[in-house]
Design a protein around this motif. Structure first.
Motif, PDB file in Angstrom:
ATOM      1  N   ILE A  83     -20.097 -38.378 -41.559  1.00 25.48           N
ATOM      2  CA  ILE A  83     -19.739 -39.760 -41.206  1.00 25.48           C
ATOM      3  C   ILE A  83     -20.624 -40.732 -41.956  1.00 25.48           C
ATOM      4  CG2 ILE A  83     -19.529 -41.419 -39.349  1.00 25.48           C
ATOM      5  CD1 ILE A  83     -18.600 -39.389 -37.555  1.00 25.48           C
ATOM      6  N   PHE A 112     -12.049 -35.207 -37.261  1.00 26.45           N
ATOM      7  CA  PHE A 112     -11.329 -33.937 -37.147  1.00 26.45           C
ATOM      8  C   PHE A 112     -11.993 -32.940 -38.086  1.00 26.45           C
ATOM      9  CE2 PHE A 112      -8.350 -37.333 -36.126  1.00 26.45           C
ATOM     10  CZ  PHE A 112      -7.804 -36.906 -34.932  1.00 26.45           C
ATOM     11  N   PRO A 113     -12.788 -32.024 -37.527  1.00 30.11           N
ATOM     12  CA  PRO A 113     -13.576 -31.143 -38.395  1.00 30.11           C
ATOM     13  C   PRO A 113     -12.688 -30.282 -39.278  1.00 30.11           C
ATOM     14  CG  PRO A 113     -14.190 -30.901 -36.071  1.00 30.11           C
ATOM     15  CD  PRO A 113     -12.944 -31.716 -36.107  1.00 30.11           C
ATOM     16  N   GLY A 114     -13.222 -29.913 -40.429  1.00 28.90           N
ATOM     17  CA  GLY A 114     -12.534 -28.982 -41.314  1.00 28.90           C
ATOM     18  C   GLY A 114     -13.042 -27.565 -41.072  1.00 28.90           C
ATOM     19  N   ASN A 155     -11.754 -37.426 -44.848  1.00 32.71           N
ATOM     20  CA  ASN A 155     -11.283 -37.225 -43.475  1.00 32.71           C
ATOM     21  C   ASN A 155     -10.099 -36.275 -43.385  1.00 32.71           C
ATOM     22  OD1 ASN A 155     -13.134 -39.252 -43.222  1.00 32.71           O
ATOM     23  ND2 ASN A 155     -11.716 -40.807 -42.451  1.00 32.71           N
ATOM     24  N   VAL A 156      -9.301 -36.202 -44.424  1.00 35.10           N
ATOM     25  CA  VAL A 156      -8.067 -35.410 -44.343  1.00 35.10           C
ATOM     26  C   VAL A 156      -7.913 -34.423 -45.500  1.00 35.10           C
ATOM     27  CG1 VAL A 156      -6.785 -37.085 -42.965  1.00 35.10           C
ATOM     28  CG2 VAL A 156      -6.760 -37.272 -45.467  1.00 35.10           C
ATOM     29  N   THR A 158     -16.861 -33.068 -43.469  1.00 33.92           N
ATOM     30  CA  THR A 158     -15.683 -33.887 -43.181  1.00 33.92           C
ATOM     31  C   THR A 158     -16.112 -35.187 -42.513  1.00 33.92           C
ATOM     32  OG1 THR A 158     -14.272 -31.945 -42.950  1.00 33.92           O
ATOM     33  CG2 THR A 158     -13.525 -33.967 -41.875  1.00 33.92           C
TER      34      THR A 158
END
Lengths: 432, 432, 432, 432
Positions: free
Chosen positions: D431, D70-72, D333-334, D62
């Protein structure tokens, strides 16, 4: 009364006959696929048939840039010839039943005659457009330094009077709206006070508003730059909203897709304006750099779809408040304006029909659950659907051409008017 | 031979007399401050006196946009009147000794007469500018779909011939360079092949290059968009560099500050082009949105300083390779073009003198040590210095006006030519 | 009570002694020039002394990007060390008497202790900043998909409660404002409904607003993108204005100079917000591409001047309504944060003093007459004035350093704290 | 040797069984339509099956922004777990047979073991990616102020050595290319000399180039900004081309769709680079504002199509020179990274197949005749075709899933790895 048809109905029919079999095959296949997705294709076809977007009278002339204008063949020399061209567009494409006039470019002595000419073609009149960004010969005051926001009251009064005259003309023609776009702004820091300019603008617009009939709308159009290159009085939707709110309920905001800063999310602005009761309508076109006024859907068709996704959503949630005005506003510099307008109306219609395919109830569910992938996929699967057969069938059912560009070329209309209308060297009516 | 002076020398002297005392006071104070910083103010004043930027002949007319042009008073109607206006600019400002012509706008039958007219004013001729972005009356082929890159060989040949004619005219006038800017490009994806267009452009330009005299330069100008709104053949410095490299050593790249995508670091492009031997020169102006052609330094004066910081640095490191051409290229839509050109030349000169203030040896040291704060401060302290007294003193010493705008207004030149030159409604020569 | 001074007053005095003579010479010369322009330099110096801009507590740490953070030496590890660094900035620069806290980064158990620590340095507390764009360890709900606009009521409630807690903390510290910036938005078309998100945001913000004390202000900050890359809930001043208006008179809009689309005229937005009673304040920084958070005035100092030109104008026209909050909001990735904050405060102050130089009455006259050249020149002559001597004299008179960067380095503060504060590898407090 | 399959083949088959009938119906209908257009659908399906785009190893984690990550659930903790996730993507989607590694993130002691793990999944290794934009624990020199362009030779040497090590690792893994992206640049005017930085970069890259095996390629990646916010050493395709040309034939340019200035015509850059022999490959993603690293085709799918239109055209005209490397480079990210990578590979494949539909010979004819409308329509009719059935059939025939997202969810893979892989709070490998 039969409608005057510039193109031979036989030619269209003949052309359609050659294409109908392939179309029916594609339409049936698409219908089957949509049926599996729970969608009735005929409902979409009817929606497509009901869709309409206005033609700007100046759009049928060839446009240009500040560097040059390269005239086309057979450009219309007056509003009557423009109406004839608009009639061709509507006859073949069936999505453009109204024409939006520009005063003084389209001013005539006998308005009843003009109204009859239009209705003879089955055309109506959309919003009136005023012009206070150019100086006309007879004009006593110059708009060089502004119009409705000018520092001199005499200039503002002239601009107000012109807008009131546009309303007056429009009332005689059956129009129901006035669109006010001004070029007012500055080229230098310090040239004008932002605040005093806006105050003067608001004050002048209140005088215009006072003359807007109760059953009319007043559309305000914003634009980030050009012709002013440092600041513009109505530079964005924020200033537009403020102005429309100050004026009152008849005033609302008009969104031209090419009038925003780079990268701006326009579909979001559309949603905001609707939410706050100030979405007036659209000037459709496409752009890559600035107010390029390119053909709708030619640069970023997905953006156009996303705009219509908001519109379809708005209509579903508040149909009683939903009544935006749609117009094409493009500059056709290198194509035949008739072809570009037919084609652009189809692209706008395409985005609308694609947006109708969005499964809004599933979408809302995914949004509530933050299932981002499925929410996005819901939009993309609607967008990826090739709705061309629906659009073609809608045209065919409405008496238009399955392939209107091909039919237009076969009809030889451009060559024919080329003989009747000598070439003009001037800037014509196409430059907007 | 005495130089013909459009403005009364007595008026200038009288005006300067009223201002010299304050100027000397400021100059002395600045000299003292600079002396503490180890800088000799008189060296800077001499550098300012030696600085020159060319005036484009079309710049003395009022410009416009695709929407409108609002003519000014007493606009020059031909190249002789333009020269007179340029002479005023040079007489008062003393930073603009040459004029850059545009063909065919400035074409005359008797070139020797034109050359004499210029030298009578003490003016020389800078780069010649060709025009293949407009159609002229006598022209057999149209540039509607391109010129040097057109798909039709006949159009390309016409465009090549025009450029060769520009060289021929320039040779008779004492010019030493040809600037080629084309509007070629497309408004629609698919309209042309990017590759084939560029191949045709390079091929045609090779024919032009073959006609460039050995002591001439060929400047290629890039621009991201306008008049083409989807793609442009020479769209950026990358394509410009490729073209100039393909052509040969006489060809180099011309940088117009308004011709880049938003946010682009232009001073870095200047450095790259110089490093790789292809920095030809500049069209100076300022912009906020696109090719706004605003007065130099009016929107982002620090950027102009940073460009000159690169130029001063380039000259220091490789003086033998440093010979860029400087020209103003602006559209004066709401100001008196003479005033804007005087003022803009001063702003360019200001950036140059500020850049001379940069302590390059200290800067290099900070850069080596990554002392970012002090490196940046070295630039900012140069930029923050108000060098106005140096610029004014340079003008005064060279026979110009301490405050040239005030002197120009006192001289009544605009009103005088207003009486001699009737207003024109046409697009004039000011639209570029 | 004497104020605790991190830097030796003797060192500052000694340093000033070495510089005062040159400063006085420059100051006198500038005073003479300004006097000729009808301006009393001492009035400006007093204005400079009264000018203040807040320091964000997180600004004293080294910032970073999503790619990396490169820690500096002696970075503050908690709010007490941050206060010490802020005290240095204020002691040397004398333009930054307050600190703006960020919760939870600056949360402490004993608020009275924190308040005393600040007042011990002579520092006060500016606006409180809430954080609902990151997840904290103890948090039950995640902000991954939004905070105040989240589809889940539990998340919104948590975000509201956090904002209310920030107010509570701020009340104990003497703060008088809450700044709410949220990262809420989407990365995909369709991810959320623009309208429902905004409705939820407004509803949640009403709960926050209800907790805002009567003598407090609520600042809403807009931003076009990042951390959301398709849409952002408060994406521009238009949405910001709508939100602030819906909430009520305590709510107003905060302008961060780096939060706009490319090319946008920010000074005009400032004017509009003030005109309509919703200009809350500023986060000052500079940028070239996006929210670059560079040092104020380092990229486009003229823009900063034009913003202050609006502010000075606003104050003149409606002093009773003029009370904007000023804060620096920067990310110092490659400089010493203390040096950058001192320097940035000076650049903001510089723009303010330059704007005070504008002859507003002359300017208004030129604007009324559309004398564009003279109007612009009125701004430019103010901007071109080197007010450095005024800024230095203001510092010196207030007990600060004539050259604060030099004094800071001489004082050896960074090395000293480097020994006390071990390096951290984490993302620190500097990432904003 | 049988390939290790993370997802049960039975589950996929079962899922496909439920969908194959509808797919065949759509496929047949599309085949009939394409047949009328003279196109054999099976040829397209085979082309789709042969299409491949590499997965970046870091893409399965992620991603985040400088504000937060925001980790998955079940994020891979090392390269072996990343390979397992990549195997899922390839098993279901069948368009991603290779993985691109990032050193040092994916560094392991036993390279032969890693190679076997990959081949066990049927995966190969694409280009190696070096990292000189972050500091690693063991590193003696810091990249805070640059790497290959740093002012200090020791830093440059360390960066060169790291790149050579990446090649060495890649050779043992069967990779054939090195991609060099550096973050080098500045945040302040004056921080570094543009020219000296570039000279140092070129010199260091020559040392890297010397270590590139003869059967390898060296890809250089440009980017306009971030992490540097004033200037970047390889800021655009112009500097990229200069660098690749200086280095030699093994070096070429890599285009990341999100690394350009606003409004730039990227498909044109693709054409230029291919024309001049320097198109190395792509990092696919989509963006609205900057280097947003959104899912391919999620913001502007038509642009992706236009890029592939250039690629298909390039291959047709010079197949012997056509060998670009394709990789996805996105920050998820989401969304679930596996879902996003499957979906993105399909979108890239979709653009490729749509581009294959373009009737190039008709297009060339329209271009020659400047029939702009028909030229554009030729592209649009290809783009409007819904090729989803071709893509699904290609997956099905290759052993993948007709609807891979649905199959992935049914398989419960994410929950399963969620149990095996505890959540990480760090910035992870996602990242970029």
């Amino acid at each position: 009364m039969s409608v005057k048809a510039p193109i031979s109905a036989d030619l269209i029919a003949e052309q359609n006959d050659a294409e109908i079999s392939a179309l029916e095959s594609d339409y049936t296949a698409l219908g089957a696929q949509l049926s599996r997705r729970g969608i009735d294709i005929d409902v979409l076809t009817k929606a497509a048939m009901n869709f309409a977007v206005a033609i700007p009278s100046w759009g049928v002339g060839t446009g240009g840039t500040r560097f040059a204008r390269f005239p086309g063949i057979g450009e219309p020399r007056n509003i009557y010839e423009k109406l004839a061209d608009c009639a061709v567009i509507q006859q073949l494409g069936r999505a453009t039943p109204t024409v939006s006039l520009h005063i003084p470019w389209d001013k005539v002595d006998e308005l009843s005659e003009l109204r009859e000419a239009a209705s003879g073609y089955g055309l109506g009149f959309d919003a009136m457009n005023s012009n206070t960004f150019q100086d006309q010969d007879a004009q006593s005051q110059s708009y060089k330094f502004g119009s409705l926001s000018h520092s001199d009251a005499a200039v503002r009064e002239q601009a107000v009077a012109h807008n009131l005259e546009c309303i007056e003309i429009g009332q005689k023609l059956g129009s129901k709206a006035l669109t006010v776009w001004i070029g007012d702004g500055t080229n230098f820091p310090g040239q004008q006070s932002f605040t005093r300019s806006f105050e003067r603008y608001l004050s002048a617009m209140k005088s215009v508003y006072a003359g807007v009939p109760d059953d009319w709308k007043l559309f305000i159009e914003h634009k980030i730059f050009e012709p002013a290159f440092y600041s513009t009085v109505i530079q964005d939707w924020g200033s537009n909203y403020l102005a429309a709110t100050e004026l009152g309920p008849k005033a609302s905001c008009l969104v031209d897709l090419g009038h925003h800063a780079p990268n701006v999310n326009i579909e979001m602005i559309v949603a905001r304006l609707f939410q706050f009761g100030k979405l007036g309508g659209f000037h459709f076109n496409d752009s890559k750099y600035g107010d390029d006024d390119l053909d709708s859907g030619s640069i970023n068709p997905y953006q156009l779809f996303l705009v219509f996704n908001e519109l379809v959503d708005a209509e579903r949630h508040a149909p009683e408040k939903f009544d935006p005005a749609y117009m094409l506003d493009q500059s056709h510099n290198v194509t035949d304006p008739i072809e570009s307008l037919i084609s652009s109306a189809i692209e706008v219609q395409r985005a609308y029909v694609q947006a109708l395919l969005v499964d809004h109830s599933a979408l809302a569910g995914y949004q509530d659950e933050n299932d981002v992938m499925m929410a996005n996929r819901t939009l993309k699967s609607a967008y990826n659907t090739d709705v061309s057969p629906i659009l073609a069938m809608a045209r065919q059912k409405a008496g238009g051409a399955i392939d209107p560009i091909v039919a237009f070329r076969k009809a030889g209309y451009r060559d024919a008017v080329g003989k009747q209308r000598p070439a003009s060297k001037g800037s014509g009516g196409g430059i907007v």
